[in-house]
Design a protein around this motif. Structure first.
Motif, PDB file in Angstrom:
ATOM      1  N   GLU A  97       8.981  -6.395 -12.462  1.00  0.00           N
ATOM      2  CA  GLU A  97       8.026  -7.320 -12.139  1.00  0.00           C
ATOM      3  C   GLU A  97       7.302  -6.877 -10.642  1.00  0.00           C
ATOM      4  O   GLU A  97       5.427  -6.865 -10.646  1.00  0.00           O
ATOM      5  N   ARG A  98       8.431  -6.679  -9.975  1.00  0.00           N
ATOM      6  CA  ARG A  98       7.321  -6.570  -8.498  1.00  0.00           C
ATOM      7  C   ARG A  98       8.567  -5.221  -7.635  1.00  0.00           C
ATOM      8  O   ARG A  98       8.774  -4.509  -8.609  1.00  0.00           O
ATOM      9  N   VAL A  99       6.887  -4.816  -7.583  1.00  0.00           N
ATOM     10  CA  VAL A  99       7.314  -3.279  -6.285  1.00  0.00           C
ATOM     11  C   VAL A  99       6.749  -3.570  -4.815  1.00  0.00           C
ATOM     12  O   VAL A  99       5.857  -4.561  -4.623  1.00  0.00           O
ATOM     13  N   GLU A 100       7.841  -3.651  -3.616  1.00  0.00           N
ATOM     14  CA  GLU A 100       7.666  -4.228  -2.650  1.00  0.00           C
ATOM     15  C   GLU A 100       7.192  -2.624  -1.694  1.00  0.00           C
ATOM     16  O   GLU A 100       6.744  -3.586  -0.450  1.00  0.00           O
ATOM     17  N   ALA A 101       7.859  -2.189  -1.880  1.00  0.00           N
ATOM     18  CA  ALA A 101       7.947  -0.754  -0.513  1.00  0.00           C
ATOM     19  C   ALA A 101       8.025   0.193  -2.033  1.00  0.00           C
ATOM     20  O   ALA A 101       8.799   0.822  -3.173  1.00  0.00           O
ATOM     21  N   LEU A 102       7.680   1.714  -0.831  1.00  0.00           N
ATOM     22  CA  LEU A 102       7.782   2.639  -2.018  1.00  0.00           C
ATOM     23  C   LEU A 102       7.710   3.934  -0.689  1.00  0.00           C
ATOM     24  O   LEU A 102       7.479   3.935   0.283  1.00  0.00           O
ATOM     25  N   PRO A 103       8.350   5.383  -1.453  1.00  0.00           N
ATOM     26  CA  PRO A 103       8.869   5.935   0.142  1.00  0.00           C
ATOM     27  C   PRO A 103       7.119   6.727   0.320  1.00  0.00           C
ATOM     28  O   PRO A 103       6.758   7.211  -0.939  1.00  0.00           O
ATOM     29  N   SER A 122       1.742  -0.897   0.174  1.00  0.00           N
ATOM     30  CA  SER A 122       1.935   0.401   1.394  1.00  0.00           C
ATOM     31  C   SER A 122       1.556   1.262   0.511  1.00  0.00           C
ATOM     32  O   SER A 122       1.934   2.565   1.290  1.00  0.00           O
ATOM     33  N   ILE A 123       1.084   1.811  -0.703  1.00  0.00           N
ATOM     34  CA  ILE A 123       0.960   2.424  -1.660  1.00  0.00           C
ATOM     35  C   ILE A 123      -0.078   3.583  -0.905  1.00  0.00           C
ATOM     36  O   ILE A 123      -0.025   5.199  -1.248  1.00  0.00           O
ATOM     37  N   GLY A 124      -0.737   2.984   0.029  1.00  0.00           N
ATOM     38  CA  GLY A 124      -1.889   4.216   0.975  1.00  0.00           C
ATOM     39  C   GLY A 124      -1.239   4.695   1.902  1.00  0.00           C
ATOM     40  O   GLY A 124      -1.656   5.768   2.174  1.00  0.00           O
ATOM     41  N   ASN A 125      -0.003   4.829   2.004  1.00  0.00           N
ATOM     42  CA  ASN A 125       0.483   5.644   2.697  1.00  0.00           C
ATOM     43  C   ASN A 125       1.469   7.104   2.249  1.00  0.00           C
ATOM     44  O   ASN A 125       1.864   7.929   2.422  1.00  0.00           O
ATOM     45  N   CYS A 126       1.392   6.576   1.220  1.00  0.00           N
ATOM     46  CA  CYS A 126       1.976   7.663  -0.127  1.00  0.00           C
ATOM     47  C   CYS A 126       0.936   9.009  -0.101  1.00  0.00           C
ATOM     48  O   CYS A 126      -0.052   9.201  -1.196  1.00  0.00           O
ATOM     49  N   ASP A 144      -6.999  -1.729  -2.441  1.00  0.00           N
ATOM     50  CA  ASP A 144      -8.555  -0.815  -1.140  1.00  0.00           C
ATOM     51  C   ASP A 144      -7.633   0.318  -1.236  1.00  0.00           C
ATOM     52  O   ASP A 144      -8.117   1.814  -0.529  1.00  0.00           O
ATOM     53  N   GLU A 145      -6.186  -0.241  -0.188  1.00  0.00           N
ATOM     54  CA  GLU A 145      -5.233   0.576   0.767  1.00  0.00           C
ATOM     55  C   GLU A 145      -4.864   1.934  -0.459  1.00  0.00           C
ATOM     56  O   GLU A 145      -4.938   3.040   0.394  1.00  0.00           O
ATOM     57  N   MET A 146      -5.104   2.054  -1.217  1.00  0.00           N
ATOM     58  CA  MET A 146      -4.923   2.970  -2.280  1.00  0.00           C
ATOM     59  C   MET A 146      -6.102   4.203  -2.427  1.00  0.00           C
ATOM     60  O   MET A 146      -5.922   5.691  -2.591  1.00  0.00           O
ATOM     61  N   ALA A 147      -7.070   3.883  -1.353  1.00  0.00           N
ATOM     62  CA  ALA A 147      -8.470   4.991  -1.566  1.00  0.00           C
ATOM     63  C   ALA A 147      -7.937   6.053  -0.401  1.00  0.00           C
ATOM     64  O   ALA A 147      -8.123   6.930  -0.736  1.00  0.00           O
ATOM     65  N   ALA A 148      -7.214   5.720   0.057  1.00  0.00           N
ATOM     66  CA  ALA A 148      -6.315   7.105   1.316  1.00  0.00           C
ATOM     67  C   ALA A 148      -5.507   7.905   0.651  1.00  0.00           C
ATOM     68  O   ALA A 148      -5.556   9.186   1.761  1.00  0.00           O
ATOM     69  N   CYS A 149      -4.904   7.338  -0.486  1.00  0.00           N
ATOM     70  CA  CYS A 149      -4.122   8.670  -1.253  1.00  0.00           C
ATOM     71  C   CYS A 149      -5.138   9.539  -1.704  1.00  0.00           C
ATOM     72  O   CYS A 149      -5.563  10.109  -3.087  1.00  0.00           O
ATOM     73  N   THR A 150      -5.863  10.364  -1.213  1.00  0.00           N
ATOM     74  CA  THR A 150      -6.633  11.306  -1.074  1.00  0.00           C
ATOM     75  C   THR A 150      -5.937  12.408  -2.156  1.00  0.00           C
ATOM     76  O   THR A 150      -7.355  13.870  -2.435  1.00  0.00           O
ATOM     77  N   ASN A 151      -5.106  12.782  -2.347  1.00  0.00           N
ATOM     78  CA  ASN A 151      -4.642  13.767  -3.389  1.00  0.00           C
ATOM     79  C   ASN A 151      -4.515  13.734  -4.689  1.00  0.00           C
ATOM     80  O   ASN A 151      -3.309  14.434  -5.599  1.00  0.00           O
ATOM     81  N   LEU A 152      -5.199  12.446  -4.788  1.00  0.00           N
ATOM     82  CA  LEU A 152      -4.772  11.780  -6.329  1.00  0.00           C
ATOM     83  C   LEU A 152      -5.545  12.675  -7.724  1.00  0.00           C
ATOM     84  O   LEU A 152      -6.600  12.668  -6.904  1.00  0.00           O
ATOM     85  N   GLU A 153      -4.837  13.770  -8.344  1.00  0.00           N
ATOM     86  CA  GLU A 153      -5.009  13.796  -9.021  1.00  0.00           C
ATOM     87  C   GLU A 153      -5.459  13.346 -10.694  1.00  0.00           C
ATOM     88  O   GLU A 153      -6.077  13.764 -11.494  1.00  0.00           O
ATOM     89  N   LEU A 154      -4.154  12.751 -11.391  1.00  0.00           N
ATOM     90  CA  LEU A 154      -4.696  12.517 -12.230  1.00  0.00           C
ATOM     91  C   LEU A 154      -3.519  10.284 -12.525  1.00  0.00           C
ATOM     92  O   LEU A 154      -2.863  10.057 -11.021  1.00  0.00           O
TER      93      LEU A 154
END
Length: 421
Positions: A97-103, A122-126, A144-154
């Motif tokens: 149910e919870r996702v708090e932090a990601l590597p 913080s997913i934007g830091n991935c 919106d921070e996920m927009a920084a994940c510019t290598n996303l392909e799938l």
């Protein structure tokens, strides 16, 4: 086998092991795993009863890939964010149910079939993130921070609670494979289909297996003709819902470069859903294998793969043609990959596996996302072409432009390919 592996682990007989697979009803993380800290790179704990991970997990300093699917996790352990070398996490089919932090080092994240209502900003830091699988959760939005994940392909967002897709998603410079069926904003038409009784089918050998189901050779008893039968695995796959796949297959209708559908299965003893497809001659084989742990988003071809230019052009024209047809009907294939293409030596080809397909009702930008997928396929073919590819390289590069709006449409692609035929 995993029980034997656990015995060997506890006896200290796995020194130097780079990959460890344990699936034997574990409720606690075996501390002996830390004895492998100098070598362990891949740890697969799928199919246990784990609900947490130890606070000193970062001691596994070479760990790159961790699978913990089909366990009892209710949260994604925050300690994972401290594991500096992790590039892939798989936590499918838990009760998270919870996702708090990601590597921040993640390239590939699988959280399919959980209860997640929010992804942390913080997913934007991935920054390395290429592959994100979130189907079958309770998401209504993405940060919106996920927009920084510019290598996303799938990206897989099927079977959630989205009422729209974020605007920034349509501008992602490398996004090529997207699935979003089974959300409130998606209207899936009900297509009429012939029903073929399960009792009229005699299953033979298994032909293959994908994310959504298993395909067998079979015989339709009433006619004696050979067919292929796809039985869906369950209510949720990594790509989405079987019902969405069936709807897309049936709505697509016939095309000379798509695997023909004869009907859907009725009367299965376990109420399983399935499709009956026309039998494809064994001269047709998969163009490539699916992505590996290392290649992440790109298909794996045989080392010896090599194609004459006329074959490359024929495959490219066939795939551009079927993609143009699908988008004219408001369907995004979502998994436009070489491993979903059957072809023969002459270049005749058929697109299959609609497990990630979505109805898009003319949403602007989605065709250009799939054009990038086509560009990846064309690039792979041209890299293995036996002769000079001329202007095809220029076309392929335009399909991969990071400015999504500057990519050609499938109508334009097909017209230009006709000039090379």
């Amino acid at each position: 086998m995993s029980a034997d592996t656990l015995t060997l682990l506890r006896a200290g007989k796995l020194d130097g092991t780079r990959r460890l697979d344990l699936s034997c009803g574990l409720t606690d993380f075996p501390r002996e795993i830390f004895d492998l800290a100098e070598s362990l790179e891949i740890l697969n704990l799928t199919g246990n009863r784990l609900s947490d991970l130890p606070a000193d997990l970062p001691r596994l300093k070479k760990l790159r890939i961790l699978f913990c699917s089909e366990n009892d996790f209710h949260h994604l352990p925050p300690v994972l964010a401290e594991c500096a070398g992790l590039s892939m996490l798989g936590f499918k089919s838990n009760r998270i149910e919870r996702v708090e932090a990601l590597p921040p080092s993640l390239r590939w994240l699988i959280l399919t079939d959980n209860r997640i209502a929010a992804i942390p900003p913080s997913i934007g830091n991935c920054q390395p993130l290429q592959k994100l699988m979130l189907s079958g959760n309770r998401l209504e939005s993405l940060p919106d921070e996920m927009a920084a994940c510019t290598n996303l392909e799938l990206v897989r967002l099927a079977a959630n609670r989205f009422r729209s897709l974020p605007d920034w998603l349509f501008r992602m410079p490398k996004l090529a494979w997207l699935a979003f069926a089974g959300n409130p904003f998606v209207e899936e038409p009900t297509a009429a289909a012939a029903e073929i009784a399960w009792a009229d089918l005699a299953l033979e050998e298994k032909l293959g297996e994908g994310a959504s189901g298993v395909i067998h050779r079979a015989v339709q008893l009433s006619s004696g003709r050979p067919v292929a039968v796809k039985i869906f695995k369950g209510a949720m796959t990594s790509d989405g819902l079987p019902a969405s796949e069936m709807a897309a297959y049936l709505a697509a209708g016939g095309h000379s470069n798509a695997i023909p559908i004869l009907g859907k299965i009725g009367g299965h003893p376990d109420q399983a859903q399935g499709l009956v497809m026309e039998w494809i001659d064994l001269d047709f084989t998969s163009l490539a294998g699916p992505p590996s742990l290392e290649s992440c988003t790109r298909d794996v071809y045989p080392m010896e793969a090599s194609y004459p230019l006329p074959v490359v052009i024929r495959i490219a024209r066939g795939m551009a043609s079927v993609a143009m047809m699908l988008h004219s009907k408001g369907i995004m294939h979502g998994d436009f990959y070489a491993h979903n293409v059957l072809r023969n030596a002459e270049g005749s080809c058929l697109l299959g596996d609609f497990g990630a397909a979505s109805f898009h009702s003319g949403l602007p930008g989605l065709e250009q996302i799939e054009v990038r997928a086509f560009g990846c396929l064309l690039q792979e073919l041209l890299d293995r072409c036996e002769s000079d590819c001329g202007g095809l390289r220029e076309l392929q590069q335009r399909c991969l432009l990071e400015d999504v709006r500057a990519r050609p449409s499938f109508v334009t692609i097909l017209r230009e390919l006709d000039d090379f035929a």
